[in-house]
Structure formats: C-alpha cells, structure tokens
Design an enzyme around this catalytic site. Structure first.
Site, short mmCIF file in Angstrom:
data_model
loop_
_atom_site.label_atom_id
_atom_site.label_comp_id
_atom_site.label_asym_id
_atom_site.label_seq_id
_atom_site.Cartn_x
_atom_site.Cartn_y
_atom_site.Cartn_z
N ASP A 198 0.83 -1.19 0.00
CA ASP A 198 0.00 0.00 0.00
C ASP A 198 0.88 1.26 0.00
O ASP A 198 1.88 1.32 0.72
CB ASP A 198 -0.87 -0.03 1.27
CG ASP A 198 -1.94 1.03 1.27
OD1 ASP A 198 -2.76 1.04 0.34
OD2 ASP A 198 -1.96 1.85 2.21
N GLU A 263 1.83 -0.51 -4.89
CA GLU A 263 0.87 0.51 -5.30
C GLU A 263 1.66 1.81 -5.47
O GLU A 263 1.72 2.64 -4.56
CB GLU A 263 -0.24 0.71 -4.25
CG GLU A 263 -1.31 1.66 -4.73
CD GLU A 263 -2.01 2.46 -3.64
OE1 GLU A 263 -3.04 3.09 -3.93
OE2 GLU A 263 -1.53 2.49 -2.48
C1 GLC Z 1 -4.25 3.11 -0.70
C2 GLC Z 1 -5.50 2.26 -0.64
C3 GLC Z 1 -6.64 3.10 -0.18
C4 GLC Z 1 -6.32 3.64 1.20
C5 GLC Z 1 -4.98 4.39 1.19
C6 GLC Z 1 -4.50 4.64 2.58
O1 GLC Z 1 -4.32 4.08 -1.66
O2 GLC Z 1 -5.72 1.66 -1.89
O3 GLC Z 1 -7.86 2.40 -0.16
O4 GLC Z 1 -7.34 4.52 1.62
O5 GLC Z 1 -3.98 3.63 0.56
O6 GLC Z 1 -4.06 3.45 3.17
#
Ligand code: GLC
Length: 530
Positions: A198, A263
């Site tokens: 994440d 991500e």
């Molecule tokens: C990422 C996740 C999202 C979350 C954010 C904070 O972007 O995909 O859903 O709110 O991180 O953890």
C-alpha cells in the site's frame, strides 16, 4: 521467467466479496467458498485487501495488528483455510501490506502518545509546532486538511498523509524497518505468495520535513484530491530512501520466490519504473489510465509508452480498483464503456506484465449510486462526489435477496442500483455476457502464452490503436470510435479472440489488412504455429 509472468491477477475487496456468517460483511470463509469463481474465470493471482484487526476508519487500511485477523473477517484459521484452498486451485495469494501508516489504535501509537520519552515515540513522526503554533510544515492529507494533528498530551504534532487516525510511521527508524521485516517473514512463513504494498511511493520522508512546493492556487471549493494535487510531493512522497527499504524486502521475498507488487500511484510512469528492477519491486500497479477522462488517442499512446518504459513486464496493468470509479462508468457507461474496457484489456492480455482485474470488473459492473446518507467511505464523508463507495458495493453472485452476497437483510453497504442480470450466475448462463467475454479473453491469453515469445514489436502507430506482435501472436486494440484497417505482418493469421463476440474455435482467417471495429480488440495467432 517467474511464476507471475503469465498470471492474471484478481483484487478482492474482502468486505464486499462474500459473507459466510450472515452479518452483512464479507469475510475470509465467504471468499474461500467463492474461490471457484476465480478458477473458472482464469484468474490465478489473488490480492486480498486488508483483513487485519482495525478500527475500520479507512476500512482496514488503518491496521491495529499486522499479524492477526479482524473478527469481522474470521480468524487466522479461516485465513489458513483460504490460503490452502487457493493453493489447491492453483491460485497464489498476495496480502495487502500497509507500511506507510498504522491505525491510531495500534499498540505502537498508543505507546507513542503516552509520553515524549515512550519506547515507541520514534516509530512515528512527531514535531513541535511552528513558532505561530501551526503545523510543522505545509503538507496536506490525501483525505483533506493538514497532514498534521496536534497531540494534546505532548503539545507536538504528528504526521499523517491520510486520516488523523492513520499516523505515518517513521521509516528512518531502523526499529520500524526491523518490525516490518519480521512481519513479512511471518506471513511468508505462513505460506502467502507475496504482498501488494500500500502507498509504495510513500514510507520515507524528507529528513528536514521541508515544505512541498505549491503549484496551484487553493480555493475553498476544491476537493481533498484537488488540494493534494496543488502541491508537488517532493518531500512527503517518492523519496529515494524508500528504495533502500525495498532492497531489503526484495532479498527476503526472493528467498521465498514471493512477489512484491507496489501501489506506486504516481502520475508519471517513468517515476514508477524507478521502483522496479533487480533490487526493487517486482511489479508496480499501473495507474496511467485512472483518474482522467476517456481519450482514445491519449490512452493508446500512454499505454504504448508505458510498455516501452518497462519492456520486461514491470507493470501490473489495471484500470480498476477499490479506490476509483469503475471503468465502464468512467469510459462512457453501458455498452460503450464495456467495449472500451474490453478493448483495453485485449492489450493488457498481451503486453509483458501481470494484469489485474478488480472484483466485478469481469461482470462489466458500473458504479452503484450511493445515497448521501449511506456514505461510509471517509473520502465520501469529506466530499460526497469523490467518495469510493460506488465501486465498493457487494459482489452480485446470484438473483434473489442481496444478490447472493449475504443472508442478512442488509449488507454493510447497500447496492440499490444492481439487478439480477448483473450477477455471476445470470451471466454464466448467458453466452456473450461480459463475464464470458472476459473469461474467453483470459483463456486466449493462457493458451497462447507459449506462443507469445520474443520481443514486442509495434505494428502501427495509428492514433487510438494499440497493436503489437509477440512471436506467433498479434494483439490489436482499436480504442477509437471509427473502424481502422491494419496491415498485418507477413503470414497467415487466424482470429482466436474477438472482444465483441468472444473466443473463436475455428480460428477464422482474417482479411488482410485486418478490419478492426470501433472500440474492439482481437487476438490473432499465426496459422500453423504450435
Ligand atoms: C491506498 C489504498 C486506499 C487507502 C490508502 C491509505 O491508496 O488503496 O484504499 O485509503 O492507501 O491506506
């Protein structure tokens, strides 16, 4: 060659996938019972969103214990059952690692705010106020307001790039690094096949915590997302020091043949490319076509550019996830939106990389309409129009009450605009449904993977078209609204998949040049190739 080169990913938003115990909330046993759907579809790499103990302020992305399961979702035994069933079906499982921040209820943070000299104080980023009493710098939270909240106990501010209930960890602290190495080792020991990381472009911060350059004026009517975009995030995100963390993780992951999927949600693909490589992440999720209006020509040229930047398949191609409006909705809605999504997917299915579906994308789902007083997402609470609930509604499984998601009279999030035709069961019975068109595409991808060898060669630079050859296979996608004729490479080519109608068993020969309908894609195989 790695096990994920030919894999097809599938993201499960656990809360909304399948409920086994009738409380209206998806859970691990529900997921286990529905894994056959992934196997039938042809997806063999599951990413499951956070299931850890959490106050659920950001629905699990606020973790209070990285090594356990929230009772909503089951327990560690349920997790083991799910993982074992995945492996029985030939599906690998990635879990969601959330290293940028914890929950404010994590024992580390509870200790950190107990006093300035507490053992875990330096696990987080605390700073005294500026001389005027304000926050230490101009950083803003993704979810609105400053990225700093005052800890009344100590009179110092702590940093949070998301909610105040999601304090950012201090990645300059070796103790934090050691904690995560041990968390990673623990889950790998349990048998998981890797991690979706994440906010992988987060973690480290500028040691001096300098102000970010402001690049646009901020007005009161702006949404949190727009305010966030008014700054250049050079000091709070995308720090080079984060690469050192991944170098360590890569050693651990490679030892277990595990996948690190980041991500890396940055605007420029050449920046996400920097996170990949021999001693970085194996894969970065592709965000190039998210968060922007449909533009066939720009989408096609951006896809080509991304494929050139990571020729060995560093990107995990995706147009959908639990944070964005669903692609069918974004791309014009109805049949047009679906055709455009599938045309892009024909390219995803052949480009080097590991494509990812988000649950329900295979059904061609559109966003649900969520009434203002049913908003759950913190982003939606801050700015209704920007909320993420519309793409997070329960998975529709079969006609009937709650569309087979739960036996409860109400799901945690209502989906008032779904109907029986959108369910998995109905679409399985209907040839030509979005589900069959996606499944056929994945079948064609899998069958032809041994033929898709050799470097990628672009066939045309026609605007709005992504067309390439890899070995004995050609992928053609016309994202535009007009038919195009494409000159094929020499030889005889048979159509194996057509996004409009699905798999072709006879491998009908194409006319040369191939005529590509608007908003469609085809996969061709060289006749006689084995
Ligand atoms: C990422 C996740 C999202 C979350 C954010 C904070 O972007 O995909 O859903 O709110 O991180 O953890």
């Amino acid at each position: 060659m790695t096990w994920w080169d030919n894999a097809v990913g599938y993201e499960v938003y656990i809360r909304s996938f399948a409920d086994s115990d009738g409380d209206g909330i998806g859970d691990l046993d529900g997921l286990t019972a529905r894994l056959d759907h992934l196997a039938w579809l042809g997806a063999d790499l599951l990413w499951v969103t956070p299931f850890y103990p959490s106050p659920l302020k950001d629905f699990g992305y606020d973790v209070a214990d990285y090594l356990d399961v929230h009772p909503n979702y089951g327990d560690l035994e349920a997790f083991d059952r799910c993982l074992a069933r995945c492996h029985e079906l030939g599906i690998r499982m990635l879990i969601d690692l959330v290293p940028n921040h914890t929950s404010d209820q994590h024992p580390w943070f509870l200790d950190a705010i107990a006093g300035r000299h507490s053992a875990h104080r330096d696990y987080y980023i605390f700073r005294p106020p500026r001389s005027d009493g304000g926050p230490p710098n101009n950083w803003v939270s993704h979810f609105g307001g400053p990225a700093w909240t005052l800890d009344p106990n100590s009179g110092e501010y702590y940093c949070h790039l998301f909610l105040p209930e999601q304090p950012d960890l201090n990645w300059a602290n070796p103790a934090v690094q050691a904690e995560f190495e041990s968390i990673i080792a623990s889950w790998l020991g349990r048998g998981v096949d890797g991690f979706r990381i994440d906010v992988a472009h987060g973690l480290c911060k500028d040691p001096a915590l300098a102000d970010n350059p402001q690049i646009a004026e901020i007005t009161p009517d702006m949404s949190p997302r727009e305010v966030f975009a008014a700054f250049e995030h050079v000091y709070d995100l995308e720090r080079p020091e984060t690469g050192d963390i991944y170098r360590q993780w890569r050693r651990i992951a490679d030892h277990h043949d595990a996948l690190l999927l980041g991500e890396v949600n940055v605007g420029d693909v050449s920046v996400s490319r920097q996170y990949l490589g021999e001693d970085g992440l194996h894969r970065a999720l592709y965000f190039g076509l998210n968060d922007r209006p449909w533009d066939a020509e720009a989408f096609a040229s951006d896809l080509r550019r991304a494929a050139e930047i990571a020729p060995d398949g560093g990107f995990s191609w995706a147009i959908s996830n639990h944070d964005e409006p669903r692609p069918v909705t974004r791309f014009g809605g109805g049949g047009v939106g679906l055709d455009r999504s599938l045309a892009i997917w024909v390219a995803f299915a052949g480009l080097p990389g590991t494509p990812f579906l988000y649950q329900g994308e295979e059904l061609g789902l559109e966003d649900c309409v969520i009434e203002r007083d049913d908003v759950h997402d913190p982003v939606g609470l801050a700015s209704y129009e920007e909320g993420r609930d519309p793409c997070r509604t329960p998975m529709p499984w079969e006609p009937g009450e709650q569309l087979g998601f739960t036996t409860a009279s109400r799901a945690w999030l209502a989906s008032p605009t779904r109907d029986a035709t959108e369910t998995v069961a109905a679409q399985r019975d209907q040839p030509g449904s979005p589900l069959h068109r996606f499944r056929d595409l994945l079948t064609a991808r899998r069958e032809m993977s041994p033929l898709r060898r050799g470097p990628l060669e672009w066939i045309t630079d026609e605007p709005g078209v992504v067309a390439f050859r890899r070995g004995e296979v050609v992928h053609l996608s016309n994202l535009g609204d007009h038919p195009v004729a494409i000159d094929l490479p020499p030889g005889e080519w048979g159509i194996r998949y057509d996004s409009g109608s699905g798999l072709k068993s006879e491998g009908k020969k194409t006319e040369i040049p191939a005529a590509l309908a608007p908003r469609s894609g085809m996969i061709l195989r060289r006749s006689g190739s084995t």
